[in-house]
Every structure is written in structure tokens, then in C-alpha cells.
Design an enzyme around this catalytic site. Structure first.
Site, PDB file in Angstrom:
ATOM      1  N   CYS A 107       0.974  -1.203  -0.154  1.00 30.68           N
ATOM      2  CA  CYS A 107       0.039   0.185   0.008  1.00 30.68           C
ATOM      3  C   CYS A 107       0.712   1.346  -0.272  1.00 30.68           C
ATOM      4  O   CYS A 107       0.629   2.160  -0.754  1.00 30.68           O
ATOM      5  CB  CYS A 107      -0.928   0.010   1.204  1.00 30.68           C
ATOM      6  SG  CYS A 107      -0.137   0.118   2.828  1.00 30.68           S
ATOM      7  N   HIS A 159      -2.174   1.052   7.048  1.00 31.59           N
ATOM      8  CA  HIS A 159      -2.627   0.918   5.632  1.00 31.59           C
ATOM      9  C   HIS A 159      -2.944   2.428   5.308  1.00 31.59           C
ATOM     10  O   HIS A 159      -3.223   3.166   6.097  1.00 31.59           O
ATOM     11  CB  HIS A 159      -3.957   0.305   5.555  1.00 31.59           C
ATOM     12  CG  HIS A 159      -4.428  -0.200   4.294  1.00 31.59           C
ATOM     13  ND1 HIS A 159      -3.533  -0.805   3.414  1.00 31.59           N
ATOM     14  CD2 HIS A 159      -5.474   0.156   3.605  1.00 31.59           C
ATOM     15  CE1 HIS A 159      -4.209  -0.947   2.294  1.00 31.59           C
ATOM     16  NE2 HIS A 159      -5.284  -0.336   2.425  1.00 31.59           N
ATOM     17  N   HIS A 171      -6.403   2.136  -3.380  1.00 31.76           N
ATOM     18  CA  HIS A 171      -5.232   1.447  -2.359  1.00 31.76           C
ATOM     19  C   HIS A 171      -4.907   0.075  -2.950  1.00 31.76           C
ATOM     20  O   HIS A 171      -5.437  -0.549  -4.020  1.00 31.76           O
ATOM     21  CB  HIS A 171      -5.808   1.556  -1.097  1.00 31.76           C
ATOM     22  CG  HIS A 171      -7.015   0.410  -0.860  1.00 31.76           C
ATOM     23  ND1 HIS A 171      -6.914  -0.693   0.088  1.00 31.76           N
ATOM     24  CD2 HIS A 171      -8.289   0.404  -1.465  1.00 31.76           C
ATOM     25  CE1 HIS A 171      -8.190  -1.293  -0.109  1.00 31.76           C
ATOM     26  NE2 HIS A 171      -8.874  -0.610  -0.757  1.00 31.76           N
TER      27      HIS A 171
END
Length: 200
Positions: A107, A159, A171
Site C-alpha cells: 500500500c 494501511h 489502495h
């Protein structure tokens, strides 16, 4: 007896060789952070693929219309064509911890590459460091290109994604790769912890 010694030596050499190979792979990996599966993304994620280089192409009108429909906005609101070209070029690329290529990316690697190529700016390598270097915003003040952060594992950010429009963000999901999801999806929203504009 000599045969047994040779077999033992051969086995021992194989074990040592395997350990050396495994340790060299680990040494080359840039470990950024732990990423978790996007359990709620299966119905919300978009997987569109395009093998061409996003820096050298413009998206066709029909592809821009597809993104506008996905995000629930008129096409004219998608003003940053290089952003959607980059996203389209990477869409569906698989997740790989520490990865920085279309064959596997995590990510923060994806967000860092996006910011470098679309905005010409360098971000920290990990999602936690990115989260520490943003001008924080309220959720209702988010704009295209802002960063959104999640904490799946506890207190720390682990994240990150890039906000687009209407609660949608791009993402890297561990299960789906590069996708577009909705912050308000039950899975994501309970782990949503921060958002803002990079201080760069």
C-alpha cells in the site's frame, strides 16, 4: 561408512545453501508494514487493467466515463487525468509486502509511486510515517489526492490509500491488489483513523 559421511556432508551443504538463499531474499526486501485483507472490498473494488505506461498516454473518453461512473461524479470533475491514467495502469496489480512494481506492490509503495509520478513529490516509505507527515483534515473536507489511513492491527497506522471522490479511495488490498474501495464500507470505516494532505 564413507558413503554415509558423503551423504551427511551433501545434505548439510544443501541445508546451508538453502539458508543462504533464503536470507539473501529477505535482505533485499524492503519491509514497510503489515497489511491486512480487504474483507469488504469484493463488491466495491474495481479491477480494470491496462498494460501501457501511464506517463505516456491519456485515458480514452470511455475509460474516464467508467471512472466517473464508479466514483459517482460527472466526467468534468475528474480534472487530474494523469492521476486516473496512473491508477488505470496499476489497477489489479497484486499485493506484495515491500514490493514496488506492477508484479507486486504494497500500500505505501503504491501511494509513494503515485505521488512521485503524478504530483512529482516524494513521500516517506511507510504508511505510519506518511500518517505522521500530513496536515490533518476532517473526513468531510477530503479532496482528490488526499491520503486516508487505517489501523487494522491496533493503535498504529498500517494501511494507506489515496482519496478520489464520494468516499472512494484507491489502495492495495492484500487479497485483490490495486482496487478502488469505499471508506464507508463497514470493513474499512471501523478501521479508518486519519486523513489529510501530505506536508510536502
Amino acid at each position: 561408512m564413507v558413503l554415509m559421511v558423503r551423504r551427511f556432508t551433501g545434505t548439510w551443504l544443501c541445508i546451508v545453501l538453502i539458508m543462504v538463499l533464503l536470507s539473501s531474499c529477505g535482505a533485499k526486501r524492503k519491509v514497510a508494514h503489515r497489511n491486512y485483507p480487504a474483507k469488504g472490498s469484493s463488491s466495491r473494488g474495481a479491477v480494470l487493467t491496462d498494460a501501457s505506461d501511464s506517463r505516456n498516454k491519456a485515458l480514452s473518453g470511455s475509460k474516464m466515463e467508467n471512472y466517473a461512473n464508479l466514483l459517482g461524479v460527472p466526467v468534468k470533475e475528474l480534472r487530474n487525468a494523469p492521476l486516473y491514467s496512473f491508477i488505470d495502469d496499476w489497477m489489479g496489480s497484486p499485493h506484495r509486502l515491500g514490493g514496488m512494481s506492477k508484479s507486486g506492490v504494497d500500500c505505501s509503495g503504491f501511494v509513494g509511486l503515485l505521488y512521485n509520478r503524478v504530483y512529482g513529490k516524494d513521500l516517506p516509505r511507510t504508511s505510519r510515517d506518511m500518517g505522521d507527515n500530513v496536515k490533518r483534515k476532517y473526513e468531510n473536507g477530503l479532496q482528490e489526492g488526499d491520503l486516508v489511513f487505517f489501523s487494522f492491527g491496533g493503535k498504529n497506522i498500517d494501511h494507506v490509500g489515496v482519496y478520489l471522490h464520494n468516499n472512494k479511495f484507491v489502495h492495495v488490498s492484500t487479497s485483490k491488489g490495486v482496487i478502488i474501495s469505499d471508506i464507508r464500507d463497514n470493513w474499512y470505516y471501523k478501521y479508518f483513523v486519519r486523513c489529510g494532505t501530505p506536508k510536502i
